[in-house]
Write an enzyme that holds these catalytic residues in place. Structure first.
Site, PDB file in Angstrom:
ATOM      1  CB  CYS A  81      -0.982  -0.034   1.163  1.00  0.00           C
ATOM      2  SG  CYS A  81      -2.335   1.173   0.985  1.00  0.00           S
ATOM      3  CG  HIS A 185      -4.061  -3.379   2.608  1.00  0.00           C
ATOM      4  ND1 HIS A 185      -3.115  -3.005   3.532  1.00  0.00           N
ATOM      5  CD2 HIS A 185      -4.627  -2.228   2.160  1.00  0.00           C
ATOM      6  CE1 HIS A 185      -3.110  -1.697   3.650  1.00  0.00           C
ATOM      7  NE2 HIS A 185      -4.015  -1.197   2.828  1.00  0.00           N
ATOM      8  CD  GLU A 187      -2.387  -6.319   5.043  1.00  0.00           C
ATOM      9  OE1 GLU A 187      -2.725  -5.146   5.306  1.00  0.00           O
ATOM     10  OE2 GLU A 187      -1.695  -6.622   4.038  1.00  0.00           O
TER      11      GLU A 187
END
Length: 203
Positions: A81, A185, A187
């Protein structure tokens, strides 16, 4: 394998660390630049503005350590990001600010082409531009989770790994040698995101 997550005061460090641990990594969240020299892999996360991010990286003494890790030690680095955006030469969020210069280009505000909302928040697909090891076993057009208002205008198109169809089209991942960046992202991107992290750990 020791993965060092750079803690420069901006980013969802805990969720990134937990995702990497679920992928089998030993993770260290560090605010000490000297820890990069013993890393097998480095993560540069980030949430927030380019100017503040670079200010924190400079004040924390990270720039020389990152350059040595990338250029001399050849350690794989993944920017996530804002972390991807900080890899650029310059960013214009909060005023013109010099970036790390590891991937040549500029970071500018997204421009709506068909009344798209900015910031760009939510799931969107990636379209592969290269046969990248970072996206191995991830189907083309897979969805990832995005939260951003600025995008990376890359000078060398051969360094563009994927693009995403929003505000016309923007670069959603980059690679320059052992330096990788993703605008989304991983994750927060469920199966595809965790596969990408496993791919990164295998580099």
């Amino acid at each position: 394998m020791s993965v060092v997550i750079i803690d420069y005061g901006m980013g969802n460090l805990g969720s990134v660390a937990r995702a990497l641990e679920e992928c089998g990594a030993d993770v260290v969240i560090s605010d000490r630049p000297e820890d990069l020299h013993s890393a097998s892999h480095i993560i540069l996360p980030g949430v927030g503005a380019f100017t503040e991010g670079m200010s924190n990286i400079y004040s924390g003494g990270w720039v020389p350590a990152i350059e040595i890790a990338v250029k001399q030690d050849n350690i794989p680095v993944l920017g996530i990001c804002l972390g991807m955006q900080l890899l650029a030469d310059v960013g214009y969020e909060g005023g013109e600010t010099k970036g790390l210069g590891l991937v040549k280009g500029q970071v500018r505000l997204l421009t709506s082409t068909s009344q798209e909302r900015i910031p760009h928040v939510g799931w969107n697909e990636i379209s592969k531009r290269t046969d990248s090891p970072l996206f191995a076993s991830i189907p083309d057009r897979s969805d990832f989770y995005f939260v951003h208002s600025y995008h990376f205008e890359v000078n060398d198109q051969s360094q563009v790994e994927t693009v995403t169809p929003y505000c016309g089209s923007f670069v959603s991942s980059v690679r320059a040698g052992n330096v990788y960046g993703v605008q989304f992202h991983p994750e927060k991107s469920q199966r595809s995101g965790f596969q990408l992290l496993r791919n990164f750990l295998s580099l």
